[in-house]
Design a protein around this motif. Structure first.
Motif, PDB file in Angstrom:
ATOM      1  N   ARG A  51       0.828  -1.213   0.000  1.00  0.00           N
ATOM      2  CA  ARG A  51       0.000   0.000   0.000  1.00  0.00           C
ATOM      3  C   ARG A  51       0.865   1.267   0.000  1.00  0.00           C
ATOM      4  NH1 ARG A  51      -5.411  -0.480   1.328  1.00  0.00           N
ATOM      5  NH2 ARG A  51      -6.143  -2.581   1.841  1.00  0.00           N
ATOM      6  N   GLU A  54       2.561   2.384  -3.309  1.00  0.00           N
ATOM      7  CA  GLU A  54       1.706   2.968  -4.348  1.00  0.00           C
ATOM      8  C   GLU A  54       1.613   4.489  -4.233  1.00  0.00           C
ATOM      9  OE1 GLU A  54      -1.978   0.912  -3.868  1.00  0.00           O
ATOM     10  OE2 GLU A  54      -1.318  -0.824  -5.047  1.00  0.00           O
ATOM     11  N   HIS A  55       2.299   5.060  -3.243  1.00  0.00           N
ATOM     12  CA  HIS A  55       2.187   6.505  -2.997  1.00  0.00           C
ATOM     13  C   HIS A  55       3.559   7.176  -2.985  1.00  0.00           C
ATOM     14  CE1 HIS A  55      -2.130   6.279  -2.097  1.00  0.00           C
ATOM     15  NE2 HIS A  55      -1.850   5.118  -1.526  1.00  0.00           N
ATOM     16  N   GLY A  56       4.406   6.810  -3.938  1.00  0.00           N
ATOM     17  CA  GLY A  56       5.678   7.496  -4.104  1.00  0.00           C
ATOM     18  C   GLY A  56       6.692   7.219  -3.017  1.00  0.00           C
ATOM     19  N   ASP A 261      -1.389   4.696   5.684  1.00  0.00           N
ATOM     20  CA  ASP A 261      -1.688   6.129   5.608  1.00  0.00           C
ATOM     21  C   ASP A 261      -0.726   6.930   6.481  1.00  0.00           C
ATOM     22  OD1 ASP A 261      -3.779   5.655   3.890  1.00  0.00           O
ATOM     23  OD2 ASP A 261      -5.352   5.823   5.420  1.00  0.00           O
ATOM     24  N   VAL A 264       2.887   6.880   4.848  1.00  0.00           N
ATOM     25  CA  VAL A 264       2.992   7.755   3.674  1.00  0.00           C
ATOM     26  C   VAL A 264       3.100   9.209   4.125  1.00  0.00           C
ATOM     27  CG1 VAL A 264       1.765   8.629   1.643  1.00  0.00           C
ATOM     28  CG2 VAL A 264       1.840   6.161   2.101  1.00  0.00           C
ATOM     29  N   ARG A 265       2.232   9.598   5.043  1.00  0.00           N
ATOM     30  CA  ARG A 265       2.263  10.970   5.560  1.00  0.00           C
ATOM     31  C   ARG A 265       3.621  11.277   6.186  1.00  0.00           C
ATOM     32  NH1 ARG A 265       2.094  13.317  10.384  1.00  0.00           N
ATOM     33  NH2 ARG A 265       1.897  11.318  11.445  1.00  0.00           N
ATOM     34  N   HIS A 268       6.761  11.367   3.599  1.00  0.00           N
ATOM     35  CA  HIS A 268       6.783  12.529   2.717  1.00  0.00           C
ATOM     36  C   HIS A 268       6.985  13.847   3.488  1.00  0.00           C
ATOM     37  CE1 HIS A 268       6.195  10.612  -1.095  1.00  0.00           C
ATOM     38  NE2 HIS A 268       5.098   9.990  -0.693  1.00  0.00           N
TER      39      HIS A 268
END
Length: 273
Positions: A51, A54-56, A261, A264-265, A268
């Motif tokens: 998961r 999928e978000h860089g 989630d 990812v937060r 980044h």
């Protein structure tokens, strides 16, 4: 969810071979397992890594020394385990030296903290339920007895000692397995877990955990043991850049979508990644 994964091996500075799964592109995130898990038996971490990738984010899930596809002989101490973490970071950052965020689970939190303290290129730490509730004397006595049994070749006794403060049904479930003795042999890989917990507990008590000067997110589940929020708060209070967060999860395991989630937060938002 589409999983584009590259499975490979990397050699540590000590000559050990570490197996890993690599996913995604972007800043690096390395998952550091606690006492026992490895890729083949840890679908929660695998799904979380899928998961997040999928978000860089580049994710690396590796088998710790002496587990899964990372065979290793001899004494698997904390210093040797840190070379495996360093090798996994080099995979995550493509060998650039840019470093990576570490996500530790349970005693993997203490290993991750030790990696940052040791000067590995760690850009941030996400810690899931670090088991740091006991004082140094209690923790040291527990691990000394674990190592005594391990060094005597009593892997079953070592396993029982390591799990003495865990819910008794967890050990009973292991005992009912026909592969219990084989599972117990995995205790040889837990020396690093034990020593990292001793180190982290000492660092909490003497204030030296303040040397971990990277962003730290200490997390615990929505349904968990009373000691876990307490431990997370202790870590946040001890480091210069700490954040505390409850994340959906139960039974010492996070819920993959919710943890993804948060990761990812965090990745980044972390400088240097």
């Amino acid at each position: 969810m589409t999983d584009h994964v590259t499975t490979g091996h990397v050699t540590t500075s000590r000559g050990d071979t570490v197996a890993y799964d690599l996913r995604g592109e972007g800043p690096g995130l390395v998952f550091v397992a606690g006492a026992g898990p490895y890729r083949a038996i840890d679908p929660v971490t695998t799904e979380t890594a899928e998961r997040v990738s999928e978000h860089g984010v580049t994710t690396v899930v590796f088998d710790r020394l002496g587990r899964g596809d990372s065979p290793a002989d001899g004494v698997l101490d904390l210093e040797r385990e840190l070379t495996a973490v360093a090798a996994a970071i080099s995979v995550a950052d493509g060998g650039t030296g840019r470093g990576a965020v570490l996500c530790g689970h349970s005693s993997g939190c203490a290993i991750s903290l030790a990696a940052a303290h040791a000067g590995l290129p760690v850009t941030g730490l996400v810690l899931w339920e670090a088991p740091l509730g006991d004082d140094l004397a209690t923790t040291t006595e527990w691990i000394d007895e674990f190592e005594r049994r391990l060094d005597a070749g009593d892997v079953v006794g070592a396993t029982e000692q390591f799990m003495m403060d865990m819910p008794p049904e967890w050990l009973e479930d292991m005992r009912r397995s026909p592969d219990f003795e084989q599972l117990a042999r995995g205790s040889r890989s837990q020396r690093a877990d034990g020593r990292s917990l001793v180190w982290a507990t000492a660092a909490l008590e003497d204030g030296s955990l303040a040397s971990v000067d990277v962003p730290v997110l200490a997390t615990y589940g929505t349904t968990t043991f009373p000691v876990m929020p307490v431990s997370a708060k202790k870590v946040v209070a001890a480091v210069p850049h700490g954040e505390l967060r409850e994340v959906e999860g139960a039974d010492h395991s996070w819920e993959p979508a919710a943890m993804a989630d948060e990761l990812v937060r965090f990745v980044h938002a972390t400088p240097g990644t």
